[in-house]
Design a protein around this motif. Sequence first.
Motif: not given
Length: 375
Positions: A209-211, A257-260, A334-335, A358-359
């Motif tokens: 899903e991150a794609d 996505q940010l929640g994940q 996450c990446k 850190f992000l």
Amino acid sequence: MNTPCAETPLKLLIVDDDEGDRKHILRLVKRSDLSCDCTEARTMDEALTISEQVRFDCVIVDYHLPGQSGLDGLATLLRRDAFLPVVVTTGKGSERLASEAIKRGAMEYVCKSDLTAGTIQPVLEGVIEQAGLNRLVAEQQTALTVFARVLVHDLKAPLQSVLGFAKLIEAFLAKPDLDKEKLLSLANRISAGAFRMNTLIDSLHAYTEADVRPRMERLTLGKVLDDVLADLHETIRASGARVSYQGLPELDADSAQLGQLFQNLIANSIKYCKVETPEISIRAQWQDGGVWRIEVHDNGIGIPKEQSKTIFEPFRRLHSQGEYEGTGLGLATCKKIVGQHGGTIWCQSEVGRGTSFFLTLPAAGKPRNTAITSH
Ligand code: ADP
């Protein structure tokens, strides 16, 4: 991709036995807008010797070379670097022969009389770009093959145990004296195997899903975290963890996505912790260049320095299932998510003392740069 950046001159090798033709090509390159560092070779043997020491970005080869035939030499060059962009030059009327060179791996052929200051630049830029793309696709295919292999292995392990325990149950049921306790313990192990497969499929779903291109909306990071903590309520309660954050910024991001992303980081901080009360703090710092640097800090077991980059690779785990359960897809997800938002993610840690992830994420209203990189 092997495309050199604009400031670095292209390393170009010109292979031609005719000095006049070599100088002509050199002049054309100089008159173009290309910045090139050119090397000349008279024969293919000479070219092969030179290219043992220098890695060229592109090679221009005359089709009619004396000594080692152009095609054999081409094969040797491409065995050393399968993605080396090679342009074959021919005389008028030898196009049929040149197409043979293409079959053997050259990327382009041009008739010498068609080479001008105006045509040489698009030809070279075209083959270099194409070679870079070919290299990228091949790397991605290799990564995909490795990914599929590990996935099959990781899915098969719990499946095998489910099948094995089911067989044992069958055998037990055939016996006259039913040991209910034994049966129950086998059934529990089947459930554990099925549960593990389910977790792996969920992680895999989150990873793929991150794609999906993020659906950007203006959101408050603090609100995203409120929802994440609500979802992690049971884990937090059971572990006694304390999670703190305040003054988090507004961002343009995909809220799911940010929640994940934060769910994975916080859940890991709780999981990889041995102290009585896991403490997790999240804060944001404004950086030059219009980005927020967000830190997720914990007091967990820490990560050895030499593993601080590899942990972002899919299926890379530092512990056995017996020590800490997991799928090895959390940080890889996450990446991807951070990369999709135009940011980077990295970690700093001290074994036994805790970890900071850190992000960086672009501030609200700032156009994002979607290059996927990590420190
Ligand atoms: P997993 O499913 O194994 O947790 P992740 O991709 O989320 O997979 O993490 C990869 C590895 O990085 C983990 O196996 C663990 O060894 C290490 N790791 C991740 N987060 C932390 C953390 N906060 N503290 C210590 N180690 C961590």
